[in-house]
Design a protein around this motif. Structure first.
Motif, mmCIF file in Angstrom:
data_model
loop_
_atom_site.group_PDB
_atom_site.id
_atom_site.type_symbol
_atom_site.label_atom_id
_atom_site.label_comp_id
_atom_site.label_asym_id
_atom_site.label_seq_id
_atom_site.Cartn_x
_atom_site.Cartn_y
_atom_site.Cartn_z
ATOM 1 N N CYS A 28 1.160 -0.742 -4.765
ATOM 2 C CA CYS A 28 1.911 0.177 -5.615
ATOM 3 C C CYS A 28 3.402 -0.104 -5.470
ATOM 4 O O CYS A 28 3.965 0.043 -4.394
ATOM 5 N N ASP A 29 4.013 -0.499 -6.577
ATOM 6 C CA ASP A 29 5.460 -0.735 -6.519
ATOM 7 C C ASP A 29 6.259 0.452 -7.040
ATOM 8 O O ASP A 29 7.430 0.579 -6.746
ATOM 9 N N ASP A 30 5.623 1.348 -7.817
ATOM 10 C CA ASP A 30 6.303 2.529 -8.342
ATOM 11 C C ASP A 30 5.343 3.713 -8.251
ATOM 12 O O ASP A 30 4.456 3.874 -9.101
ATOM 13 N N GLU A 31 5.534 4.534 -7.232
ATOM 14 C CA GLU A 31 4.609 5.640 -6.978
ATOM 15 C C GLU A 31 4.572 6.631 -8.130
ATOM 16 O O GLU A 31 3.489 7.049 -8.563
ATOM 17 N N GLN A 32 5.734 7.027 -8.647
ATOM 18 C CA GLN A 32 5.775 8.001 -9.735
ATOM 19 C C GLN A 32 5.085 7.478 -10.987
ATOM 20 O O GLN A 32 4.368 8.212 -11.664
ATOM 21 N N ALA A 33 5.273 6.208 -11.301
ATOM 22 C CA ALA A 33 4.639 5.620 -12.484
ATOM 23 C C ALA A 33 3.126 5.568 -12.316
ATOM 24 O O ALA A 33 2.384 5.843 -13.263
ATOM 25 N N MET A 34 2.661 5.241 -11.117
ATOM 26 C CA MET A 34 1.220 5.174 -10.879
ATOM 27 C C MET A 34 0.580 6.559 -10.983
ATOM 28 O O MET A 34 -0.492 6.715 -11.574
ATOM 29 N N VAL A 35 1.236 7.564 -10.433
ATOM 30 C CA VAL A 35 0.738 8.936 -10.521
ATOM 31 C C VAL A 35 0.702 9.381 -11.988
ATOM 32 O O VAL A 35 -0.296 9.933 -12.460
ATOM 33 N N ALA A 36 1.775 9.111 -12.714
ATOM 34 C CA ALA A 36 1.830 9.493 -14.131
ATOM 35 C C ALA A 36 0.743 8.791 -14.939
ATOM 36 O O ALA A 36 0.121 9.401 -15.817
ATOM 37 N N PRO B 275 0.835 -1.207 0.000
ATOM 38 C CA PRO B 275 0.000 0.000 0.000
ATOM 39 C C PRO B 275 0.871 1.260 0.000
ATOM 40 O O PRO B 275 2.009 1.242 0.473
ATOM 41 N N ALA B 276 0.303 2.325 -0.529
ATOM 42 C CA ALA B 276 1.055 3.583 -0.592
ATOM 43 C C ALA B 276 0.088 4.758 -0.599
ATOM 44 O O ALA B 276 -1.037 4.654 -1.084
ATOM 45 N N TRP B 277 0.559 5.854 -0.025
ATOM 46 C CA TRP B 277 -0.156 7.132 -0.123
ATOM 47 C C TRP B 277 0.512 7.932 -1.217
ATOM 48 O O TRP B 277 1.728 8.129 -1.187
ATOM 49 N N LEU B 278 -0.277 8.373 -2.180
ATOM 50 C CA LEU B 278 0.254 9.094 -3.322
ATOM 51 C C LEU B 278 -0.266 10.528 -3.316
ATOM 52 O O LEU B 278 -1.436 10.766 -3.036
ATOM 53 N N ARG B 279 0.604 11.434 -3.647
ATOM 54 C CA ARG B 279 0.203 12.830 -3.843
ATOM 55 C C ARG B 279 0.166 13.067 -5.348
ATOM 56 O O ARG B 279 1.199 13.033 -6.005
ATOM 57 N N VAL B 280 -1.040 13.280 -5.859
ATOM 58 C CA VAL B 280 -1.230 13.468 -7.295
ATOM 59 C C VAL B 280 -1.431 14.958 -7.549
ATOM 60 O O VAL B 280 -2.463 15.521 -7.182
ATOM 61 N N PRO B 281 -0.450 15.617 -8.161
ATOM 62 C CA PRO B 281 -0.592 17.052 -8.423
ATOM 63 C C PRO B 281 -1.664 17.304 -9.487
ATOM 64 O O PRO B 281 -1.805 16.538 -10.438
ATOM 65 N N LEU B 282 -2.410 18.378 -9.296
ATOM 66 C CA LEU B 282 -3.483 18.738 -10.227
ATOM 67 C C LEU B 282 -2.978 19.740 -11.253
ATOM 68 O O LEU B 282 -2.266 20.680 -10.906
ATOM 69 N N GLU B 283 -3.352 19.556 -12.504
ATOM 70 C CA GLU B 283 -2.940 20.449 -13.579
ATOM 71 C C GLU B 283 -3.815 21.691 -13.675
ATOM 72 O O GLU B 283 -3.436 22.652 -14.322
ATOM 73 N N THR B 284 -4.988 21.638 -13.081
ATOM 74 C CA THR B 284 -5.944 22.731 -13.222
ATOM 75 C C THR B 284 -6.668 22.971 -11.902
ATOM 76 O O THR B 284 -6.683 22.100 -11.036
ATOM 77 N N ASP B 285 -7.246 24.142 -11.786
ATOM 78 C CA ASP B 285 -8.075 24.409 -10.610
ATOM 79 C C ASP B 285 -9.561 24.368 -10.978
ATOM 80 O O ASP B 285 -10.410 24.790 -10.212
ATOM 81 N N HIS B 286 -9.877 23.802 -12.148
ATOM 82 C CA HIS B 286 -11.260 23.651 -12.605
ATOM 83 C C HIS B 286 -11.974 22.661 -11.676
ATOM 84 O O HIS B 286 -11.600 21.488 -11.607
ATOM 85 N N PRO B 287 -13.002 23.100 -10.933
ATOM 86 C CA PRO B 287 -13.615 22.227 -9.929
ATOM 87 C C PRO B 287 -14.252 20.972 -10.510
ATOM 88 O O PRO B 287 -14.174 19.897 -9.900
ATOM 89 N N ARG B 288 -14.858 21.060 -11.685
ATOM 90 C CA ARG B 288 -15.514 19.881 -12.262
ATOM 91 C C ARG B 288 -14.474 18.853 -12.696
ATOM 92 O O ARG B 288 -14.648 17.656 -12.461
ATOM 93 N N VAL B 289 -13.392 19.302 -13.316
ATOM 94 C CA VAL B 289 -12.340 18.381 -13.743
ATOM 95 C C VAL B 289 -11.743 17.684 -12.524
ATOM 96 O O VAL B 289 -11.582 16.460 -12.510
ATOM 97 N N ASN B 290 -11.437 18.439 -11.488
ATOM 98 C CA ASN B 290 -10.814 17.846 -10.304
ATOM 99 C C ASN B 290 -11.759 16.899 -9.572
ATOM 100 O O ASN B 290 -11.342 15.845 -9.090
#
Length: 183
Positions: free
Chosen positions: A146-154, A99-114
């Motif tokens: 999750c074995d690769d956090e960066q790959a999962m986020v991407a 298990p892993a906690w991932l921080r997924v950065p958002l590309e937009t501040d559009h509320p519906r997309v997020n």
């Protein structure tokens, strides 16, 4: 000119035609009847609900429908594949999940997309979006394995967030905002 006024009249009466269709069909499926009274009820629901919600839903004509269909198919496929993977983890081998906690950065501040991005993440088995941190512009996600956090986020960003940005035709989506011929 008359054709444009017919389009605007139809748009005024049915501001979200796809939603109207979905609501009408859903109504008929739920009542399990094709009696005239149920057809009329379905028509009333299909007309009234989108009209009442129109101020909150925004303009449906700005949605890029081909990308929407591709995203829906991608999410449905990913749900099936993720269900199999979660079943293998929980019922299969004695290998422990990572298990892993991932921080997924958002590309937009559009509320519906997020909100849709977080919902898709939660809908896919094996991941749960816990919170959207607007100040840090990220979603906190718990992944069962999750074995690769960066790959999962991407992968989440490429499969779900990028199409959502294209669907709502937001700047920076890699495609120009075209107004004719692509809706």
């Amino acid at each position: 000119m008359k054709e444009a006024s017919n389009v605007s009249l139809a748009r005024r009466w049915f501001p979200h035609p796809v939603l109207s269709l979905q609501l009408g069909v859903s109504w008929l499926v739920l009542v399990h009847s094709l009696a005239l009274v149920h057809w009329l009820s379905a028509l009333l629901v299909a007309w009234a609900v989108p009209r009442l919600l129109a101020p909150f839903l925004g303009d449906a004509s700005r949605i890029h429908w081909p990308t929407t269909v591709r995203l829906i198919l991608t999410v449905l496929w990913d749900i099936v594949v993720a269900n199999i993977a979660v079943a293998r983890i929980t019922l299969g081998s004695m290998q422990r999940p990572r298990p892993a906690w991932l921080r997924v950065p958002l590309e937009t501040d559009h509320p519906r997309v997020n909100a849709l991005f977080a919902t898709i993440i939660t809908t896919t088995p094996g991941t749960v979006s816990m919170t959207i941190c607007e100040e840090r512009r990220e979603i906190l996600v718990h992944a069962l394995d999750c074995d690769d956090e960066q790959a999962m986020v991407a992968e989440m960003k490429a499969r779900y967030e990028a199409p959502l940005i294209r669907i709502f035709r937001l700047p920076g989506s890699g495609r120009p905002n075209r107004s004719k011929g692509d809706a």
